[in-house]
Design a protein around this motif. Sequence first.
Motif, mmCIF file in Angstrom:
data_model
loop_
_atom_site.group_PDB
_atom_site.id
_atom_site.type_symbol
_atom_site.label_atom_id
_atom_site.label_comp_id
_atom_site.label_asym_id
_atom_site.label_seq_id
_atom_site.Cartn_x
_atom_site.Cartn_y
_atom_site.Cartn_z
ATOM 1 N N PHE A 131 -9.480 0.401 0.131
ATOM 2 C CA PHE A 131 -9.090 1.354 -0.917
ATOM 3 C C PHE A 131 -8.398 2.592 -0.356
ATOM 4 O O PHE A 131 -8.097 3.533 -1.091
ATOM 5 C CB PHE A 131 -10.310 1.774 -1.732
ATOM 6 N N GLY A 132 -8.104 2.597 0.944
ATOM 7 C CA GLY A 132 -7.431 3.748 1.535
ATOM 8 C C GLY A 132 -7.018 3.465 2.958
ATOM 9 O O GLY A 132 -7.289 2.393 3.512
ATOM 10 N N ARG A 133 -6.358 4.446 3.556
ATOM 11 C CA ARG A 133 -5.954 4.344 4.958
ATOM 12 C C ARG A 133 -6.046 5.724 5.596
ATOM 13 O O ARG A 133 -5.786 6.752 4.951
ATOM 14 C CB ARG A 133 -4.532 3.810 5.096
ATOM 15 N N VAL A 134 -6.423 5.765 6.855
ATOM 16 C CA VAL A 134 -6.456 7.012 7.611
ATOM 17 C C VAL A 134 -5.014 7.384 7.963
ATOM 18 O O VAL A 134 -4.250 6.545 8.452
ATOM 19 C CB VAL A 134 -7.298 6.871 8.887
ATOM 20 N N ILE A 135 -4.641 8.628 7.677
ATOM 21 C CA ILE A 135 -3.256 9.062 7.884
ATOM 22 C C ILE A 135 -3.170 10.172 8.930
ATOM 23 O O ILE A 135 -4.179 10.651 9.433
ATOM 24 C CB ILE A 135 -2.612 9.516 6.553
ATOM 25 N N PHE A 136 -1.903 10.565 9.211
ATOM 26 C CA PHE A 136 -1.603 11.569 10.226
ATOM 27 C C PHE A 136 -2.194 11.111 11.570
ATOM 28 O O PHE A 136 -2.076 9.938 11.908
ATOM 29 C CB PHE A 136 -2.093 12.947 9.792
ATOM 30 N N ASN A 166 0.809 -1.213 0.000
ATOM 31 C CA ASN A 166 0.000 0.000 0.000
ATOM 32 C C ASN A 166 0.844 1.267 0.000
ATOM 33 O O ASN A 166 0.524 2.229 0.675
ATOM 34 C CB ASN A 166 -0.953 0.014 1.202
ATOM 35 N N THR A 167 1.925 1.277 -0.768
ATOM 36 C CA THR A 167 2.742 2.486 -0.816
ATOM 37 C C THR A 167 2.794 3.018 -2.236
ATOM 38 O O THR A 167 3.502 2.484 -3.080
ATOM 39 C CB THR A 167 4.166 2.203 -0.326
ATOM 40 N N GLN A 168 2.057 4.034 -2.515
ATOM 41 C CA GLN A 168 2.102 4.680 -3.803
ATOM 42 C C GLN A 168 1.636 6.113 -3.645
ATOM 43 O O GLN A 168 1.047 6.471 -2.644
ATOM 44 C CB GLN A 168 1.237 3.943 -4.835
ATOM 45 N N LEU A 215 -5.899 7.592 -0.577
ATOM 46 C CA LEU A 215 -6.643 6.675 -1.437
ATOM 47 C C LEU A 215 -5.688 5.865 -2.314
ATOM 48 O O LEU A 215 -4.815 6.432 -2.971
ATOM 49 C CB LEU A 215 -7.639 7.456 -2.299
ATOM 50 N N PHE A 216 -5.873 4.550 -2.347
ATOM 51 C CA PHE A 216 -4.982 3.665 -3.081
ATOM 52 C C PHE A 216 -5.427 3.542 -4.538
ATOM 53 O O PHE A 216 -5.949 2.507 -4.974
ATOM 54 C CB PHE A 216 -4.932 2.297 -2.410
ATOM 55 N N THR A 220 -12.558 1.211 -7.440
ATOM 56 C CA THR A 220 -13.141 1.627 -6.160
ATOM 57 C C THR A 220 -12.856 3.092 -5.860
ATOM 58 O O THR A 220 -13.752 3.827 -5.409
ATOM 59 C CB THR A 220 -12.610 0.741 -5.030
ATOM 60 N N THR A 221 -11.628 3.534 -6.108
ATOM 61 C CA THR A 221 -11.316 4.933 -5.813
ATOM 62 C C THR A 221 -12.024 5.875 -6.784
ATOM 63 O O THR A 221 -12.469 6.954 -6.382
ATOM 64 C CB THR A 221 -9.797 5.183 -5.856
ATOM 65 N N ALA A 222 -12.164 5.473 -8.040
ATOM 66 C CA ALA A 222 -12.913 6.305 -8.993
ATOM 67 C C ALA A 222 -14.368 6.431 -8.547
ATOM 68 O O ALA A 222 -14.975 7.518 -8.634
ATOM 69 C CB ALA A 222 -12.839 5.697 -10.396
ATOM 70 N N ASN A 223 -14.928 5.343 -8.055
ATOM 71 C CA ASN A 223 -16.294 5.361 -7.534
ATOM 72 C C ASN A 223 -16.397 6.295 -6.333
ATOM 73 O O ASN A 223 -17.341 7.098 -6.222
ATOM 74 C CB ASN A 223 -16.679 3.936 -7.136
#
Length: 304
Positions: A152-157, A22-24, A42-43, A50-53
């Motif tokens: 499709f994503g991760r919570v950051i900070f 998940n690193t991009q 968002l990945f 999924t991210t486009a949706n």
Amino acid sequence: MRLIPTSYKTALFAGLFFLANNTQANSIACFNTNMGQFCIELFETQTPITTANFFDYIKSAAYTNGIFHRSMPKFVIQGGGFKIVEGTDGKKLSPVNTFTPIANEFKLSNTRGTVAMAKLSGNPNSATSQWFVNLADNSLNLDNQNGGFTVFGRVIFDGMKVIDVIGKLPIANLGGSLTATPTIGTSGSSISTDNLVQITQVEVIDTTGVFSESALTFAVDIGTGEALAVKLLLIEDKPAYVFKLDPASVASLPSNPVNIATFSSGNGQLHIPSVMINASTVVKNVKMQLTDANSFKFTLLSYE
């Protein structure tokens, strides 16, 4: 400082091509709520459908004035299904207008802090607008049922501080699909829309890199015609900021993102146009120097 031969440095980078988890370089969606702000990376590379949706729902304002309608303590909190609208008799909850269901893209595990799509039981390809944040490591459960739930994503900070607070709020049964709705300030009184966890604004931010939890992730063009997604780990902060490449993070991207860093094999300099370092700050023109080619250590030179 000793310069490393161009061919040697390029070969070292190129030799690390393989898929990561998940690193991009990705877009960031920041959500303002009446409980605080949190941001989601968002990945896009691994879950493009999924991210486009998700972007389509953001653009349609489906999540603006939306609520978190489901809370399962130590498991998930869920949103994207309902929003607050103004009616002739005041504010009320209304289901989000949904688009065509999307194909399942399960690839990444449902670990704590990841964001995944909700869907109908027994139908892997039924996700529409609803999504949830994993409050715990739910991989053993959610990775192995209904085709796997698409992360499709991760919570950051420090966004999980806000998410965890929401996950500990009192729960009310409002009937129908709202049997486990988190509430605020009720004290046993009747519940109105003012007592719900509301999303007031969603902002999408395009940035080259993200610095979160002592890791800097971004996409880079190393001059070979192929883009790499990489993660640099902060290993020193005095007297200078020094980062080290995480080899297990390197991924070959199918195409070059528009917003991409560049590495010059001639002088060993890395240029990252922009890096988001917290929910409200983006620094620009980040420059680093490759100071140890054997372990891929980079020293921060400057930023704006």
